[in-house]
Design an enzyme around this catalytic site. Structure first.
Site, PDB file in Angstrom:
ATOM      1  N   HIS A 167      -1.360  -5.883   1.571  1.00 14.80           N
ATOM      2  CA  HIS A 167      -2.572  -6.699   1.511  1.00 14.80           C
ATOM      3  C   HIS A 167      -2.287  -7.986   0.744  1.00 14.80           C
ATOM      4  O   HIS A 167      -1.542  -7.983  -0.246  1.00 14.80           O
ATOM      5  CB  HIS A 167      -3.694  -5.942   0.805  1.00 14.80           C
ATOM      6  CG  HIS A 167      -4.566  -5.158   1.722  1.00 14.80           C
ATOM      7  ND1 HIS A 167      -4.744  -3.793   1.611  1.00 14.80           N
ATOM      8  CD2 HIS A 167      -5.334  -5.545   2.774  1.00 14.80           C
ATOM      9  CE1 HIS A 167      -5.578  -3.378   2.552  1.00 14.80           C
ATOM     10  NE2 HIS A 167      -5.948  -4.428   3.267  1.00 14.80           N
ATOM     11  N   GLU A 183       0.828  -1.204   0.000  1.00 15.06           N
ATOM     12  CA  GLU A 183       0.000   0.000   0.000  1.00 15.06           C
ATOM     13  C   GLU A 183       0.862   1.254   0.000  1.00 15.06           C
ATOM     14  O   GLU A 183       1.898   1.319   0.656  1.00 15.06           O
ATOM     15  CB  GLU A 183      -0.921   0.010   1.215  1.00 15.06           C
ATOM     16  CG  GLU A 183      -1.913  -1.146   1.255  1.00 15.06           C
ATOM     17  CD  GLU A 183      -2.954  -1.089   0.154  1.00 15.06           C
ATOM     18  OE1 GLU A 183      -3.125   0.001  -0.433  1.00 15.06           O
ATOM     19  OE2 GLU A 183      -3.592  -2.119  -0.109  1.00 15.06           O
ATOM     20  N   ARG A 185     -18.737   3.595   8.827  1.00 20.17           N
ATOM     21  CA  ARG A 185     -19.645   2.650   9.489  1.00 20.17           C
ATOM     22  C   ARG A 185     -18.802   1.450   9.864  1.00 20.17           C
ATOM     23  O   ARG A 185     -18.319   0.732   9.002  1.00 20.17           O
ATOM     24  CB  ARG A 185     -20.795   2.277   8.564  1.00 20.17           C
ATOM     25  CG  ARG A 185     -21.767   3.428   8.356  1.00 20.17           C
ATOM     26  CD  ARG A 185     -22.836   3.092   7.322  1.00 20.17           C
ATOM     27  NE  ARG A 185     -23.604   1.903   7.665  1.00 20.17           N
ATOM     28  CZ  ARG A 185     -24.575   1.871   8.571  1.00 20.17           C
ATOM     29  NH1 ARG A 185     -24.864   2.950   9.265  1.00 20.17           N
ATOM     30  NH2 ARG A 185     -25.241   0.758   8.806  1.00 20.17           N
TER      31      ARG A 185
END
Length: 212
Positions: A165, A78, A88
């Site tokens: 990742h 990344e 959320r």
């Protein structure tokens, strides 16, 4: 260099996390680096607190966090962690998210100071699919990359930091036939190659942009 390699526990109803499984398989010495492994919870702030404790107990040159990005075909170092105004946030058990503001302290974003392009090229040379990613998502992976940047900025000016990742492993996609996967041996091979490429030298100057 002394490198702290962290990996998240299983989350979102999964029984395993390929990031953690691969980190467990890493050698304790990779090239000239000495590796310490650390499991962290897939929970906002708690994950950061576990890393902070480790940084207080020992001195590290690098913290490299590893996480799962189900749906990606490649291993993806990344480039940047962003400061999210709100989100959320589900818990690590996969329950429904709740509305919660998580405005962070610090800059709008922190860029990894690892040689991420060298790391991508090293993974590819090992025969493992890889690309440079410009989004760590908006879940705990991004949170940790951002927090590592914040810690380096505020408390550990010589600390190198970054995030990688990894895809699903085949066992996770038996009921997700449309999702790509990568064997745990291949993931471990790719991570080993990326770690070998870590240094304080300037990154290579090669275009790794994306159009989408």
């Amino acid at each position: 260099m002394k490198i702290l390699v962290t990996a998240f526990d299983a989350f979102d109803g999964e029984s395993t996390n390929p990031a953690l499984e691969a980190v467990h398989r890493l050698d304790t010495h990779i090239g000239e680096h000495v590796i310490t492994k650390l499991e962290i919870p897939t929970v906002f702030h708690e994950s950061k607190n576990v890393i902070c404790k480790a940084l207080k107990e020992d001195t590290y040159d690098v913290v490299l966090a590893i996480g799962q990005a189900g749906g990606r075909f490649e291993i993806t170092p990344e480039r940047v962690g962003i400061n999210i105004d709100d989100a959320r946030i589900p818990d690590n058990k996969g329950n429904q998210p709740i509305d919660k503001v998580i405005k962070e302290d610090g800059a709008p974003a922190y860029f990894s100071n690892l040689p991420v392009k060298k790391m991508v090229e090293a993974i590819k040379r090992a025969g493992v699919p890889a690309r440079l990613s410009n989004t760590a998502g908006t879940f705990v992976c991004n949170h940790i990359l951002y927090q590592l940047g914040y810690l380096a900025d505020m408390s550990y000016p010589d600390l190198l930091f970054g995030f990688i990742h990894v895809p699903y492993i085949p066992e996770q996609v038996t009921d997700k036939p449309e999702k790509p996967s990568m064997s745990i041996d291949t993931i471990t091979k790719g991570l080993t190659s990326a770690i070998k490429a870590i240094s304080r030298e300037e990154d290579i100057k090669v275009a790794m942009g994306e159009t989408h």
